[in-house]
Every structure is written in structure tokens, then in C-alpha cells.
Design a protein around this motif. Structure first.
Motif, mmCIF file in Angstrom:
data_model
loop_
_atom_site.group_PDB
_atom_site.id
_atom_site.type_symbol
_atom_site.label_atom_id
_atom_site.label_comp_id
_atom_site.label_asym_id
_atom_site.label_seq_id
_atom_site.Cartn_x
_atom_site.Cartn_y
_atom_site.Cartn_z
ATOM 1 N N GLN A 207 0.843 -1.200 0.000
ATOM 2 C CA GLN A 207 0.000 0.000 0.000
ATOM 3 C C GLN A 207 0.876 1.246 0.000
ATOM 4 O O GLN A 207 1.697 1.456 0.885
ATOM 5 C CB GLN A 207 -0.927 -0.001 1.222
ATOM 6 N N PHE A 208 0.699 2.090 -1.041
ATOM 7 C CA PHE A 208 1.476 3.311 -1.239
ATOM 8 C C PHE A 208 0.609 4.531 -0.916
ATOM 9 O O PHE A 208 -0.606 4.492 -1.080
ATOM 10 C CB PHE A 208 1.956 3.402 -2.690
ATOM 11 N N GLY A 209 1.258 5.628 -0.523
ATOM 12 C CA GLY A 209 0.470 6.794 -0.123
ATOM 13 C C GLY A 209 0.975 8.140 -0.587
ATOM 14 O O GLY A 209 0.330 9.157 -0.328
ATOM 15 N N ALA A 210 2.119 8.202 -1.291
ATOM 16 C CA ALA A 210 2.693 9.499 -1.644
ATOM 17 C C ALA A 210 1.785 10.350 -2.530
ATOM 18 O O ALA A 210 1.706 11.571 -2.333
ATOM 19 C CB ALA A 210 4.055 9.303 -2.314
ATOM 20 N N PRO A 211 1.050 9.780 -3.511
ATOM 21 C CA PRO A 211 0.169 10.645 -4.302
ATOM 22 C C PRO A 211 -0.892 11.357 -3.461
ATOM 23 O O PRO A 211 -1.225 12.509 -3.734
ATOM 24 C CB PRO A 211 -0.455 9.674 -5.310
ATOM 25 N N ALA A 212 -1.421 10.689 -2.448
ATOM 26 C CA ALA A 212 -2.424 11.328 -1.595
ATOM 27 C C ALA A 212 -1.816 12.492 -0.822
ATOM 28 O O ALA A 212 -2.429 13.560 -0.688
ATOM 29 C CB ALA A 212 -3.027 10.308 -0.629
ATOM 30 N N LEU A 213 -0.591 12.320 -0.309
ATOM 31 C CA LEU A 213 0.065 13.406 0.416
ATOM 32 C C LEU A 213 0.353 14.581 -0.508
ATOM 33 O O LEU A 213 0.154 15.745 -0.138
ATOM 34 C CB LEU A 213 1.366 12.896 1.041
ATOM 35 N N ALA A 214 0.800 14.279 -1.724
ATOM 36 C CA ALA A 214 1.119 15.349 -2.660
ATOM 37 C C ALA A 214 -0.130 16.103 -3.088
ATOM 38 O O ALA A 214 -0.129 17.343 -3.175
ATOM 39 C CB ALA A 214 1.833 14.770 -3.878
ATOM 40 N N ALA A 215 -1.233 15.372 -3.352
ATOM 41 C CA ALA A 215 -2.478 16.031 -3.752
ATOM 42 C C ALA A 215 -3.011 16.914 -2.634
ATOM 43 O O ALA A 215 -3.491 18.029 -2.877
ATOM 44 C CB ALA A 215 -3.519 14.984 -4.147
ATOM 45 N N ALA A 216 -2.938 16.434 -1.395
ATOM 46 C CA ALA A 216 -3.424 17.229 -0.260
ATOM 47 C C ALA A 216 -2.585 18.478 -0.057
ATOM 48 O O ALA A 216 -3.103 19.539 0.313
ATOM 49 C CB ALA A 216 -3.416 16.375 1.007
ATOM 50 N N ALA A 217 -1.276 18.379 -0.324
ATOM 51 C CA ALA A 217 -0.399 19.520 -0.093
ATOM 52 C C ALA A 217 -0.515 20.579 -1.177
ATOM 53 O O ALA A 217 -0.603 21.774 -0.888
ATOM 54 C CB ALA A 217 1.052 19.039 0.004
ATOM 55 N N ASP A 218 -0.545 20.158 -2.437
ATOM 56 C CA ASP A 218 -0.416 21.119 -3.529
ATOM 57 C C ASP A 218 -1.423 20.942 -4.651
ATOM 58 O O ASP A 218 -1.342 21.653 -5.655
ATOM 59 C CB ASP A 218 0.996 21.032 -4.126
ATOM 60 N N GLY A 219 -2.372 20.002 -4.512
ATOM 61 C CA GLY A 219 -3.329 19.785 -5.592
ATOM 62 C C GLY A 219 -2.768 18.896 -6.688
ATOM 63 O O GLY A 219 -1.663 18.359 -6.591
#
Length: 677
Positions: A207-219
């Protein structure tokens, strides 16, 4: 950049920096909670059928489609990618918020929240078992594979803090040989996943999560989001290559690879509880073929709820994995909702409704085109009926139950394919209508005919605008008539003959109500109101329908002063009894909903903390049905929706009814007119 987004960006940057360090040293850091370390690569002869389940939070279907079109996600493009849906079916018992914990619980269990028990990110504590472990109320894929074969090797490497909590029961119950918490580091997930694949594990969750963190931070448009998708795709490529290497080195070994994003994000890049089309749209990608009836490969982003409903569900992942692994779950023991995507659907779109007087349940469904010899219906694992292969409904009334809320697991077996639905029935043994309901009954409309007549002569009920009648008669729950008010044509005006009953020291407003919930959204639509509902703080009273079939009770007196009862829900297309009780002397009010599927929901004696009760008559022009007292709610509130609502047995008492009196209205199966009030 806002301070909130600066903090998020800092966390993303920290995660990327840690990923770089791990890559440089070749480590798999963040492996808190590892039950065991995966063994080294063990090539050799194998006939096993193995599953690699890859989850990537934040990689929305629209964004990955665009990335594949730009050829920046070539490894995901190696798979058959199709849209899927999460959140259950809106306005039914399966509906759940499209939030991370609920959606991941669905992926892991093949069930919706009414089975797995996790409706939102704060519900894990409510699912704790006797040993203090959190996790869904039904078995996960790990537990089902362990039960089928105790020798299987099962492992998980996860980055989200939610996953260790969701897997706690599986971990302590020995359903996981390896459980690694990578604590926000996707590179750790990739490395540990590769190790388990190379070791020939039978089930691997990465289970990966970096795209969710990036979207929340900067769209979505920022470079950090694009980089996160690209980094995930590179890790995916390594995992797919490792699977191919295993298959080449081990004759007869086969793998199912499933990649999914369990939930969508809103336009700002974060998950939200409101069940919009955007955040209910997920995706599933497979390396194995699916049946043509389930195939939506490369389909466009769904542009309507109807199109989305026809896609595979996130609940289908578990049965797809079990089917591939040749783990058969007997129809009598089937307690999950999804279907295997490799097979044609036995039945689909199972729905449930309460029958007359809550004494039966009516199941309905649709069938694939191919006919079957018969359909077998099981309730809680026991066969209760055999139907023709083209049957599309069944009424189950063979109950001997006490009054109360009961749950039943129905399974339909058609063409050898089982589908299941967890139903509820608020079963009510018939009771007497309380004779005290005659007392201080000030207004009563049976609504059996038009024009409506108040037998107590305390009010009038007419079209809000003369000559524009949005009302029609429909069959009610007593086999007579009810009033349907369609605000697309016109609303109704309910006018007390003297002072508004809302100024009485005590009063109860009660009525039967039915809606398909399509008017319910974040803006809401008044069900009955004597105020300008553009603001809940305006003077007066409103009962409003909002998203997820929620009814809200609101009182206010102007200048933003208000009190609310929220969170009570109705079932779509069911007759429910709604009551508002106000005691201005004690400064208390109560809201009640008696629903055939959900039972009685209530908030009793809530303090009127802010509202001046002398202003509860609102605009002083009477009450509107399916509108507010401006009779222009939709025009005044952008995004609100017109539509039809059904009303029956509208009554007002100038006293506070008790819960027992209200229960007798529901449980007697009779209208108030049977008391000859």
C-alpha cells in the motif's frame, strides 16, 4: 501557500527526503510491527496461484488516465485499468462515506460498512474485539486465505497509519506472517513488497500513499503530484517485473495482480465524507481477464451516478482474489457483498424494501441475459425459496420475531454464482394505536382526497400559488391515498387558522413521509418549513432533507441564533414517521424518525440554547411542504434541487407527545383517522 498547505508540503518533502536516504542505503526503513522478515528468493517448481494486491491512495482515475495518455505511467498501462466505485449504493443500507478507512475496509473485506462496521475514520475504536484489537467486523482477505490453508505465506507492507489498525485483528490472529508498517515511506513499501514477491508469498499487500500526500499539499497540477505518480509507477514496474520473474522461474506458478485506489478525492485533492461522483470514483487494474459483463477497461471517467453504478465495485476485489486462488466460499457461509470479476454476475443490483407494516422484506434484483434453471434464496445460510431463473423479486414474510431491529444475510444463487446482501427490518408486531392521541389534536389531514381537509378545522392546506398545483394523490402505507408534492411544478401552503402552532407552549408536528432522496445534497431541501431557510439562523422552523438521506431539524430566531438536531436518516422510498416535539416552557426540543429499515432514531430533549422561542412562527405566512416559507427555496439557494416528496397523516398536537405514543402510530399499522379524531 497557506500555512495548512505549507505543513502538508513539508511532510511530503520530508517523506521524499527519507525515501532518498532509504534508496541510497538500500534499506527498508519504517518497518515497525514486522511479524517476521520475508525469506530470501526461493525459486523452484510451484503450482500455486498467488495474489499481489497493490493499493495507491490519491491516484484518482481521472489523473491516472491522463498520465497514461501522456505515457508517464507506462507500468500501470501494462494492466487492464477500469473505473470502479466505492461508497456502496447511495440512499441504501450499504451507503458509506468514501473516506480512507471505510474504503480500505471494503477492499480488505469485500463488504460495505453495514457489514464491516467502519463508516468513517473514527470508527475503528468501535470495532475492537474482546482482546482489544481493532479491525473490521468480518474477515479480511488475509484471514479468509489463512482459514483456507494454514500453510500459505501472507504479508503486508503499508504506509498509511490506518492500515496497521485495520489489520490488527489479522496480525494478532496469525493471519499475517509479515506485517510491516512503513510509516509514510513508499520506498519501504516497494522494497518489502519486492522481497515478499521474490520469496513466493501467496498474498502480498503493498500500500502506497505518496500521491495522496502530494495532492493534499499542492493539488493535482503541482510537480510534486506528478512526481509521486511517476515514482509509484516505477515501483509498480519493479513489482510487475518481480512477478514475471517468479512465473518464469517457477513452472506452473500464476499470479493475480490487482492495483486499486480505494477512494477518490475532491477537486482540491483531499478525501471528503460527502458522497460526490468524484470522490466515489476509484479504479481497479488487473493483469488477468475479466468476464465481458464486468469489463469496463479504459472506460471514460464516469459522468453520472448511473454510469458509475455500472462499474465494478471496490468490494469485488476480495471475491476476485478468492476466486483466482480457488478458495470457494459456500453460499450458506457467504457474508460479503462483492462478486468475482472473472465470472458473469449471477444477479446484480440487489435492493431491499420493507413490506407492508414492517412485517416482511421485499428483495429485488436484475439478472444477466442468460437464463438459469432456478434461483435459490438463502436467509442466514438457510434456503427459504427456490424461484424461476427469470425471477426478479422475492417477498420474505415467514418471520416469528419480537418487535425490534433484525438483520438478515440474504444470498441469491443463480448459475452457480452467489451474491449477498445484508438486510435490516425494523419488525413490528401489531399494537394498538394509543387512544391518548386524541388529546389536544389541533390539526389533522388524512390526505386521502383532494382538496385536503383539516378535520379539526385548525388550518388550510392549498397550492402555494393559485392555479399551480404540484400535488397529486399516490397510494399510501394504509392502502388509501397520500399527497405527493412536486416542487418542480409547485409547492403547498399549510396555514394555521389562528396563531401559528409554533408559538404554543408545547407542540408536536408529526407526519408520514416518503422520498427517493434525490433532492438530498449538501445544500438541502426543506421538507416542511415556516421560515426563510436561506439561513438556519433565520426565525422559524425547518425540517430539511440533505445528502445521504439525512433529515435535519432546525429552529432559529434571527441574527444567526439557532439550534439543530442533525444526523437522523430515512431510507429511500420507504414510508417513515417524522416528528418534531418542542417544549418552549422547558426550553427543550426533540426529533424522531421511525424507519422500517433503520428503526427508531431520536434526539430527546435537546436544550434550546440559543433560539428565542417567541419567534418560532418564522415569516408568519404559514408552512410550506417541499419548500420553505418564501416558496422560492431553490432559486434562493444555488445547488438546491426540486423534486417530489410524499406526505400522509399530517397532524399537530398542542402538547408534547411521548415516544410510546409515537411508536404506537408506527406499530398499529393504522392511520390516526381510525381513532375518529
Amino acid at each position: 501557500m497557506s500555512r495548512k498547505h505549507q505543513g502538508r508540503a513539508a511532510r511530503v518533502a520530508a517523506g521524499l527526503a527519507l525515501t532518498t536516504v532509504l534508496a541510497a542505503c538500500g534499506g527498508g526503513g519504517g518497518s515497525n510491527g514486522a511479524t517476521t522478515s520475508p525469506a530470501a528468493d526461493t525459486p523452484g517448481t510451484s503450482t500455486a496461484r498467488k495474489v499481489l494486491l497493490i493499493g495507491v491512495d490519491g491516484a484518482t482515475y481521472a489523473q491516472v488516465q491522463a498520465a497514461m495518455a501522456r505515457k508517464t505511467m507506462p507500468n500501470l498501462a501494462r494492466l487492464a485499468v477500469m473505473p470502479s466505485h466505492t461508497g456502496g449504493t447511495p440512499a441504501t443500507l450499504t451507503a458509506q462515506p468514501p473516506l480512507p478507512s471505510a474504503s480500505w475496509a471494503t477492499v480488505l473485506t469485500g463488504s460495505w460498512a453495514n457489514r464491516h462496521g467502519i463508516a468513517d475514520d473514527g470508527d475503528l475504536a468501535a470495532t475492537v474485539d474482546a482482546q482489544g484489537n481493532t479491525g473490521p467486523n468480518v474477515p479480511t482477505l488475509f484471514e479468509r486465505m489463512r482459514m483456507a490453508d494454514g500453510a500459505r505465506k501472507l504479508g503486508a507492507a503499508t504506509t498509511s497509519p490506518l492500515l496497521p489498525a485495520l489489520l490488527a485483528k489479522a496480525r494478532t490472529g496469525s493471519a499475517l506472517d509479515t506485517a510491516i508498517d512503513c510509516a509514510g515511506v513508499d520506498r519501504c513499501v516497494a522494497e518489502q513488497g519486492l522481497t515478499m514477491v521474490r520469496a513466493g508469498y501467496d498474498l502480498v499487500l503493498a500500500q502506497f500513499g505518496a500521491p495522496a500526500l502530494a495532492a493534499a499539499a499542492d493539488g493535482y497540477q503541482a510537480g510534486s503530484y506528478t512526481a509521486a505518480l511517476s515514482a509509484f509507477d516505477q515501483s509498480l514496474g519493479q513489482l510487475l517485473d518481480a512477478v514475471d520473474a517468479r512465473k518464469q522461474a517457477n513452472a506452473g506458478e500464476d499470479w493475480l495482480v490487482v492495483v486499486t485506489t480505494p477512494y477518490g478525492l475532491d477537486r482540491t485533492g483531499v478525501p471528503t465524507a460527502v458522497p460526490t461522483l468524484q470522490n466515489r470514483t476509484a479504479f481497479i487494474a488487473l493483469n488477468q481477464p475479466v468476464d465481458i459483463s464486468n469489463n469496463r477497461v479504459a472506460a471514460p471517467v464516469p459522468d453520472s451516478d448511473q454510469v458509475l453504478a455500472d462499474t465494478p465495485a471496490e468490494a469485488d476485489i476480495l471475491p476476485t482474489a478468492l476466486s483466482f486462488a480457488r478458495i470457494d466460499v459456500a453460499a450458506s457461509a457467504r457474508n460479503f457483498d462483492g462478486i468475482a470479476l472473472q465470472t458473469p454476475r449471477g444477479t446484480r443490483d440487489i435492493g431491499i424494501a420493507a413490506g407492508d407494516y414492517n412485517a416482511s422484506l421485499v428483495l429485488s434484483w436484475t439478472n444477466p441475459a442468460t437464463a438459469a434453471d432456478s434461483i435459490v434464496v438463502l436467509r442466514d445460510g438457510v434456503q427459504v425459496a427456490t424461484l424461476a431463473g427469470n425471477a426478479t423479486s422475492f417477498t420474505d414474510s415467514n418471520f416469528d420475531l419480537p418487535t425490534g431491529l433484525h438483520r438478515f444475510n440474504y444470498t441469491l444463487l443463480r448459475n452457480g454464482i452467489a451474491t449477498s446482501y445484508l438486510a435490516q427490518l425494523n419488525y413490528t408486531r401489531p399494537m394498538l394505536l394509543a387512544d391518548t392521541l386524541r388529546n389536544q389534536l389541533a390539526i389533522y389531514y388524512s390526505l386521502d382526497a383532494k382538496p385536503p381537509v383539516d378535520v379539526k378545522n385548525g388550518s388550510t392546506l392549498t397550492a402555494a400559488v393559485a392555479g399551480i398545483d404540484g400535488g397529486s394523490l399516490v397510494t399510501d402505507n394504509f392502502k388509501t391515498n397520500a399527497l405527493r408534492v412536486d416542487s418542480r411544478t409547485g409547492s403547498y401552503r399549510f396555514t394555521p387558522a389562528a396563531a401559528d402552532f409554533a408559538l404554543s407552549p408545547q407542540f408536536t408536528l408529526g407526519f408520514w413521509f416518503r422520498t427517493d432522496c434525490t433532492q438530498g445534497n449538501s445544500i438541502g431541501e426543506p421538507v416542511m418549513s415556516n421560515k426563510n431557510y436561506a439561513s438556519g439562523g433565520n426565525a422559524g422552523i425547518a425540517i430539511g432533507l440533505f445528502g445521504s438521506c439525512e433529515l435535519r431539524f432546525n429552529i432559529g430566531s434571527g441574527s444567526g441564533k439557532r439550534d439543530d438536531i442533525n444526523g437522523l436518516k430515512v431510507s429511500a422510498n420507504q414510508w417513515v414517521y417524522v416528528a418534531l416535539v418542542v417544549d418552549s416552557v422547558a426550553r427543550r426540543f426533540s426529533g424522531y424518525i421511525i424507519d422500517p429499515l433503520r428503526g427508531m432514531q431520536k434526539v430527546d430533549n435537546k436544550a434550546i440554547a440559543n433560539t428565542d422561542v417567541t419567534k418560532l412562527n418564522g415569516l408568519g405566512v404559514g408552512w410550506a411542504l417541499n419548500n420553505d416559507a418564501t416558496f422560492n427555496y431553490v432559486a434562493n439557494n444555488a445547488g438546491a434541487l426540486n423534486g417530489a416528496m410524499d406526505f400522509n397523516d399530517v397532524a399537530v398536537w398542542t402538547r408534547a407527545l411521548t415516544a410510546d405514543e409515537l411508536l404506537s402510530i408506527d406499530g398499529s399499522h393504522k392511520p390516526l383517522s381510525s381513532l375518529n379524531p
